[in-house]
Design a protein around this motif. Structure first.
Motif, PDB file in Angstrom:
ATOM      1  N   ASN A  59       7.239 -17.506   3.906  1.00 17.50           N
ATOM      2  CA  ASN A  59       6.065 -17.201   4.726  1.00 17.50           C
ATOM      3  C   ASN A  59       6.101 -15.771   5.241  1.00 17.50           C
ATOM      4  OD1 ASN A  59       4.952 -19.742   4.440  1.00 17.50           O
ATOM      5  ND2 ASN A  59       5.966 -20.568   6.259  1.00 17.50           N
ATOM      6  N   ARG A  60       7.275 -15.321   5.696  1.00 20.24           N
ATOM      7  CA  ARG A  60       7.368 -13.947   6.189  1.00 20.24           C
ATOM      8  C   ARG A  60       7.191 -12.950   5.042  1.00 20.24           C
ATOM      9  NH1 ARG A  60      12.329 -10.278   8.274  1.00 20.24           N
ATOM     10  NH2 ARG A  60      11.035  -8.654   9.229  1.00 20.24           N
ATOM     11  N   MET A  61       7.741 -13.253   3.884  1.00 19.76           N
ATOM     12  CA  MET A  61       7.595 -12.374   2.728  1.00 19.76           C
ATOM     13  C   MET A  61       6.115 -12.205   2.368  1.00 19.76           C
ATOM     14  SD  MET A  61      10.759 -14.086   0.634  1.00 19.76           S
ATOM     15  CE  MET A  61      10.791 -13.129  -0.878  1.00 19.76           C
ATOM     16  N   ILE A  62       5.387 -13.318   2.329  1.00 19.17           N
ATOM     17  CA  ILE A  62       3.964 -13.260   1.976  1.00 19.17           C
ATOM     18  C   ILE A  62       3.185 -12.468   3.021  1.00 19.17           C
ATOM     19  CG2 ILE A  62       1.868 -14.642   1.717  1.00 19.17           C
ATOM     20  CD1 ILE A  62       3.622 -16.820   0.448  1.00 19.17           C
ATOM     21  N   ALA A  63       3.464 -12.737   4.295  1.00 23.34           N
ATOM     22  CA  ALA A  63       2.740 -12.037   5.359  1.00 23.34           C
ATOM     23  C   ALA A  63       2.955 -10.531   5.286  1.00 23.34           C
ATOM     24  CB  ALA A  63       3.187 -12.574   6.724  1.00 23.34           C
ATOM     25  N   LEU A  64       4.173 -10.097   5.003  1.00 23.43           N
ATOM     26  CA  LEU A  64       4.457  -8.663   4.886  1.00 23.43           C
ATOM     27  C   LEU A  64       3.812  -8.061   3.641  1.00 23.43           C
ATOM     28  CD1 LEU A  64       8.207  -8.670   5.973  1.00 23.43           C
ATOM     29  CD2 LEU A  64       6.348  -7.465   7.159  1.00 23.43           C
ATOM     30  N   MET A  65       3.768  -8.820   2.560  1.00 27.46           N
ATOM     31  CA  MET A  65       3.187  -8.321   1.314  1.00 27.46           C
ATOM     32  C   MET A  65       1.689  -8.116   1.411  1.00 27.46           C
ATOM     33  SD  MET A  65       5.253 -10.642  -1.455  1.00 27.46           S
ATOM     34  CE  MET A  65       4.100 -10.325  -2.788  1.00 27.46           C
ATOM     35  N   VAL A  66       0.987  -9.077   2.005  1.00 27.68           N
ATOM     36  CA  VAL A  66      -0.480  -9.047   1.983  1.00 27.68           C
ATOM     37  C   VAL A  66      -1.093  -8.593   3.304  1.00 27.68           C
ATOM     38  CG1 VAL A  66      -0.524 -10.857   0.247  1.00 27.68           C
ATOM     39  CG2 VAL A  66      -0.752 -11.473   2.645  1.00 27.68           C
ATOM     40  N   GLY A  67      -0.261  -8.454   4.358  1.00 24.14           N
ATOM     41  CA  GLY A  67      -0.784  -7.981   5.624  1.00 24.14           C
ATOM     42  C   GLY A  67      -1.428  -9.063   6.460  1.00 24.14           C
ATOM     43  N   ARG A  68      -1.294 -10.302   6.013  1.00 23.54           N
ATOM     44  CA  ARG A  68      -1.847 -11.433   6.749  1.00 23.54           C
ATOM     45  C   ARG A  68      -1.106 -12.676   6.302  1.00 23.54           C
ATOM     46  NH1 ARG A  68      -5.261 -13.859   2.878  1.00 23.54           N
ATOM     47  NH2 ARG A  68      -5.742 -12.437   1.171  1.00 23.54           N
ATOM     48  N   SER A  69      -1.185 -13.701   7.099  1.00 22.85           N
ATOM     49  CA  SER A  69      -0.535 -14.959   6.741  1.00 22.85           C
ATOM     50  C   SER A  69      -1.451 -15.775   5.846  1.00 22.85           C
ATOM     51  CB  SER A  69      -0.212 -15.756   8.003  1.00 22.85           C
ATOM     52  OG  SER A  69       0.348 -17.003   7.669  1.00 22.85           O
ATOM     53  N   ASP A 100       0.820  -1.220   0.000  1.00 21.41           N
ATOM     54  CA  ASP A 100       0.000   0.000   0.000  1.00 21.41           C
ATOM     55  C   ASP A 100       0.848   1.261   0.000  1.00 21.41           C
ATOM     56  OD1 ASP A 100      -2.300  -1.570   0.065  1.00 21.41           O
ATOM     57  OD2 ASP A 100      -2.348  -1.606   2.252  1.00 21.41           O
ATOM     58  N   GLY A 101       1.944   1.229  -0.787  1.00 20.99           N
ATOM     59  CA  GLY A 101       2.783   2.406  -0.937  1.00 20.99           C
ATOM     60  C   GLY A 101       3.817   2.611   0.147  1.00 20.99           C
ATOM     61  N   GLN A 102       3.787   1.781   1.180  1.00 17.63           N
ATOM     62  CA  GLN A 102       4.708   1.940   2.301  1.00 17.63           C
ATOM     63  C   GLN A 102       5.766   0.845   2.302  1.00 17.63           C
ATOM     64  OE1 GLN A 102       1.416   2.039   5.309  1.00 17.63           O
ATOM     65  NE2 GLN A 102       2.447   3.887   6.028  1.00 17.63           N
ATOM     66  N   LEU A 103       6.914   1.178   2.873  1.00 19.20           N
ATOM     67  CA  LEU A 103       7.981   0.198   3.047  1.00 19.20           C
ATOM     68  C   LEU A 103       7.725  -0.554   4.349  1.00 19.20           C
ATOM     69  CD1 LEU A 103      10.691  -0.770   1.780  1.00 19.20           C
ATOM     70  CD2 LEU A 103      11.825   0.781   3.373  1.00 19.20           C
ATOM     71  N   MET A 104       7.458  -1.856   4.239  1.00 21.36           N
ATOM     72  CA  MET A 104       7.131  -2.662   5.412  1.00 21.36           C
ATOM     73  C   MET A 104       8.382  -3.238   6.077  1.00 21.36           C
ATOM     74  SD  MET A 104       4.028  -2.054   5.174  1.00 21.36           S
ATOM     75  CE  MET A 104       3.610  -2.889   6.699  1.00 21.36           C
ATOM     76  N   ALA A 105       9.435  -3.499   5.279  1.00 22.09           N
ATOM     77  CA  ALA A 105      10.673  -4.051   5.830  1.00 22.09           C
ATOM     78  C   ALA A 105      11.791  -3.834   4.830  1.00 22.09           C
ATOM     79  CB  ALA A 105      10.521  -5.547   6.130  1.00 22.09           C
ATOM     80  N   HIS A 106      13.009  -3.647   5.346  1.00 21.67           N
ATOM     81  CA  HIS A 106      14.216  -3.574   4.513  1.00 21.67           C
ATOM     82  C   HIS A 106      15.353  -4.141   5.351  1.00 21.67           C
ATOM     83  CE1 HIS A 106      17.530  -1.023   2.403  1.00 21.67           C
ATOM     84  NE2 HIS A 106      17.490  -2.274   1.955  1.00 21.67           N
ATOM     85  N   GLU A 107      15.682  -5.419   5.082  1.00 17.59           N
ATOM     86  CA  GLU A 107      16.637  -6.136   5.913  1.00 17.59           C
ATOM     87  C   GLU A 107      17.478  -7.068   5.039  1.00 17.59           C
ATOM     88  OE1 GLU A 107      14.570  -8.226   9.029  1.00 17.59           O
ATOM     89  OE2 GLU A 107      13.060  -6.624   9.180  1.00 17.59           O
ATOM     90  N   PRO A 108      18.550  -7.636   5.593  1.00 12.82           N
ATOM     91  CA  PRO A 108      19.293  -8.655   4.842  1.00 12.82           C
ATOM     92  C   PRO A 108      18.376  -9.817   4.467  1.00 12.82           C
ATOM     93  CG  PRO A 108      20.553  -7.923   6.740  1.00 12.82           C
ATOM     94  CD  PRO A 108      19.198  -7.305   6.873  1.00 12.82           C
ATOM     95  N   THR A 109      18.601 -10.381   3.304  1.00 14.36           N
ATOM     96  CA  THR A 109      17.732 -11.453   2.806  1.00 14.36           C
ATOM     97  C   THR A 109      17.693 -12.645   3.760  1.00 14.36           C
ATOM     98  OG1 THR A 109      18.214 -10.756   0.543  1.00 14.36           O
ATOM     99  CG2 THR A 109      17.297 -12.955   0.820  1.00 14.36           C
ATOM    100  N   ALA A 110      18.776 -12.874   4.473  1.00 17.25           N
ATOM    101  CA  ALA A 110      18.835 -14.003   5.406  1.00 17.25           C
ATOM    102  C   ALA A 110      17.751 -13.920   6.479  1.00 17.25           C
ATOM    103  CB  ALA A 110      20.214 -14.073   6.057  1.00 17.25           C
ATOM    104  N   ALA A 111      17.183 -12.742   6.699  1.00 18.26           N
ATOM    105  CA  ALA A 111      16.158 -12.569   7.734  1.00 18.26           C
ATOM    106  C   ALA A 111      14.767 -12.981   7.251  1.00 18.26           C
ATOM    107  CB  ALA A 111      16.133 -11.110   8.204  1.00 18.26           C
ATOM    108  N   PHE A 112      14.653 -13.430   6.000  1.00 20.06           N
ATOM    109  CA  PHE A 112      13.340 -13.722   5.421  1.00 20.06           C
ATOM    110  C   PHE A 112      13.215 -15.189   5.025  1.00 20.06           C
ATOM    111  CE2 PHE A 112      14.042  -9.230   4.686  1.00 20.06           C
ATOM    112  CZ  PHE A 112      12.801  -8.655   4.928  1.00 20.06           C
TER     113      PHE A 112
END
Length: 521
Positions: free
Chosen positions: A232-242, A217-229
C-alpha cells in the motif's frame, strides 16, 4: 555501512525542456540488492541510461568507488564494471551462447586466430556458475527466455561486473525460471555484487531487495530499507495517492446476446474441441499455464494461425477464410502479448501508429490519398481519451514512450476501428499499477459500450478483479468454467493443473477439505 559502490548526487536530465530526472540522490552498496520502482515514465529508465552512459547528465555527479564517474558510452560503463540485464534481451539469436558472451572481445591465439578452445572452456565455466547445463555452442534461438537471462548474467560475470542492473527481468519467465533467477541474484549478492532490481511486481521487490527506492515524475520519493514498506505504501508513493481498489467497478452487466460463438475448433497438438461463447458487454477471462494453448487460440480466432476443424461465428455469421484483414472487417481487434515486435511500428510516429488499423477510413478518392489532418485529429482525440503521456504525437516515435504508454497506443489503434470483439493477450504485462488501473477502466468502458472483451492473463488476481466469467485452459482444452460468484484462486489453479475433473458451467470445484474427505473415504 560500507562505502557505496555507486553514489549519485543531485543528478538531473531533461529532454526538450521536460525534466525526466530531477535532482536524484541515491546510493547502492556492495552486497546489496536495491529495488527500484515507479510508474512507467517515472524516470527509472532515464536514470539507468545515465548510469549506463547512454545519455549524459545535465547536472549533478556520479561517484564509482569514491571516484568521479562520467560514462560517455555504454562501453565506458562496461569497462567500469557495470552490466545491464534488460527486459528486451540484447543477444544475437543466430549466434551461439559462447559467441554472445565473448562478442565484444574474442580471445586470440598467438597467430591471431579466434581461440575457440579457450572460448568453449571459459563459457562452460561461466554457465556452470549460473547453473545452466547447456553446451556452449548451442544457438540462442534454441533456448528458453529464462535460459537467455542466465546467459546475460554469465556475460556480466565474464565482464567482471561489480554492479548488475536487472530491468524487468521476469516479464517473460515461468514461475520456475523466476525462482531460479532470484536464486542466482542472491548468490551474486553473497559474492559482494551490487544489484539494482527494477520491477513492477511489487511482492517480488519486497521479497528480494534489501533497500527500496521509489520514483515519481522524475523525482526520488523515498529511499529506505525494504522493511519500511508494504504494498500500500509503495503504491501510494508511486502514484501520489492511495489506490483503495485496484480494479474499477463495473457499471453495466453483460447482455445475453452473443457476439462470438466458437464451436469445436481444433488444431492437432495445439487446441482441441474448443467451445467458447462471448456475449456483448461481457469481459471473459482466459487463464492457463504456459503452453496451455491460450495465445494460440486467440491467434486462431483473429486469423493469424490456421485451425483444422470447427466453426467461428461473429454476431451469428460464420467466418470463412479467416485472416487478420477479414477479422478487421468483421470488427475483431487483437492486442498481442508482444507489443514491441507485433503491436507497434516502433520507429514510426504515434499518430500513424494509432491510425494504422483504421487507415482506409481516412483515404479520399479518387487517388486514395490519406487525409492527414483528419487522421491526426482522430489520433489526438484518442490519445487524449486514453490520457496518453507523450510529446507531439505527429513527431514523437512510439519507441520513445514508456511501456504503459506504448500499450495505450496499441489499444488506441484498435479503438479507432470501433471493434465489436476485443481480444487482449496479456494487456498489462510489464506496466505499472497506475497504468494497469487505466487499462482496466478502458476494458470496462468497452464492455459498457457493448463490445465483448476476451482477456488472456497470467495474473489470476487480475482476471478475478475484472472478469464476468473465467475459462481455464489446460493442454489445449477448455478444462473449467467459473462464473463471478464461483471465483476462487485455489480452485481455478487446480483446474489449470488438471488436479480435478473438468468442471461444467454452474458446478463448483471441490475445496481442499472436501478433496481430503473424499480420499479418506
Amino acid at each position: 555501512m560500507t562505502t557505496p559502490l555507486l553514489q549519485i548526487n543531485a543528478l538531473s536530465k531533461a529532454f526538450f525542456g521536460i525534466s525526466a530526472v530531477k535532482s536524484v540522490t541515491l546510493a547502492v552498496h556492495p552486497g546489496e540488492i536495491l529495488g527500484l520502482i515507479g510508474q512507467n515514465g517515472a524516470g527509472k529508465s532515464t536514470l539507468m541510461n545515465l548510469i549506463g552512459g547512454v545519455v549524459p547528465a545535465d547536472s549533478g555527479e556520479m561517484l564509482l568507488k569514491g571516484k568521479p564517474y562520467t560514462p560517455r558510452t555504454p562501453a565506458d560503463a562496461n569497462k567500469n564494471g557495470i552490466a545491464f540485464i534488460h527486459q528486451e534481451l540484447n543477444l544475437f539469436t543466430n549466434l551461439s551462447i559462447a559467441e554472445n558472451i565473448f562478442i565484444d572481445a574474442f580471445p586470440r591465439t598467438r597467430w591471431g586466430m579466434i581461440d575457440r578452445v579457450t572460448i568453449k572452456n571459459k563459457t562452460r565455466d561461466l554457465l556452470q556458475a549460473v547453473g545452466l547445463e547447456i553446451a556452449p555452442e548451442t544457438q540462442i534461438e534454441r533456448i528458453s527466455p529464462g535460459e537467455r537471462q542466465l546467459v546475460e548474467i554469465a556475460r556480466a560475470l565474464y565482464q567482471d561486473a561489480e554492479l548488475i542492473i536487472f530491468d524487468e527481468p521476469t516479464t517473460s519467465l515461468t514461475a520456475r525460471e523466476t525462482e531460479r533467477l532470484f536464486a542466482i541474484m542472491r548468490q551474486l549478492k553473497e559474492q559482494g555484487k551490487a544489484i539494482i532490481y527494477i520491477s513492477h511486481i511489487l511482492n517480488d521487490i519486497l521479497k528480494l531487495s534489501d533497500s527500496l527506492a521509489v520514483m515519481r515524475d522524475g523525482q526520488l520519493m523515498a529511499h529506505e530499507p525494504t522493511a519500511a514498506f508494504d504494498v500500500n505504501r509503495m503504491i501510494a508513493l508511486m502514484v501520489g495517492r492511495s489506490i483503495e481498489q485496484l480494479y474499477p467497478p463495473r457499471s453495466t452487466p453483460p447482455s445475453t446476446e452473443l457476439v462470438l460463438d466458437i464451436h469445436g475448433v481444433s488444431a492437432a497438438g495445439i487446441v482441441e474441441n474448443i467451445h467458447l461463447q462471448l456475449h456483448k458487454g461481457e469481459v471473459l477471462g482466459l487463464f492457463g499455464l504456459m503452453g496451455s494453448g491460450r495465445t494460440e487460440l486467440a491467434r486462431m480466432i483473429f486469423g493469424l494461425d490456421p485451425f483444422e476443424v470447427g466453426d467461428i461465428r461473429v454476431e451469428g455469421v460464420a467466418l470463412n477464410n479467416l485472416s487478420p484483414q477479414s477479422s478487421i472487417r468483421n470488427r475483431i481487434a487483437f492486442v498481442t502479448e508482444n507489443r514491441r515486435e507485433e503491436g507497434l511500428l516502433m520507429n514510426i510516429d504515434i499518430a500513424n501508429n494509432i491510425g494504422l488499423v483504421a487507415l482506409p477510413e481516412f483515404a479520399r478518392t479518387p487517388l486514395l490519398v490519406i487525409d492527414r489532418r483528419e487522421l491526426l485529429d482522430n489520433a489526438q482525440h484518442m490519445a487524449n481519451t486514453l490520457q496518453l503521456k507523450s510529446g507531439n504525437i505527429a513527431l514523437q516515435n512510439a519507441k520513445a514512450l514508456s511501456g504503459g504508454n506504448q500499450q495505450k497506443v496499441v489499444i488506441a489503434k484498435w479503438l479507432l476501428s470501433r471493434p465489436a470483439i476485443f481480444i487482449m493477450d496479456e494487456p498489462t504485462r510489464g506496466i505499472d499499477v497506475g497504468a494497469k488501473y487505466e487499462i482496466y477502466a478502458i476494458i470496462n468502458q468497452l464492455a459498457a459500450e457493448g463490445s465483448g472483451v476476451l482477456i488472456i492473463s497470467s495474473e489470476l488476481d487480475e482476471l478475478i478483479g475484472i472478469c464476468d466469467r473465467i475459462l481455464v485452459m489446460s493442454r489445449g482444452e477448455i478444462y473449467g468454467q467459473f462464473g463471478r460468484n464461483e471465483f476462487n484462486e485455489e480452485r481455478i489453479l487446480r483446474a489449470a493443473f488438471r488436479e480435478t475433473a473438468a468442471i461444467p458451467t454452474g458446478e463448483k470445484l471441490p475445496t481442499l477439505d472436501e478433496m481430503a474427505e473424499g480420499s479418506a473415504s
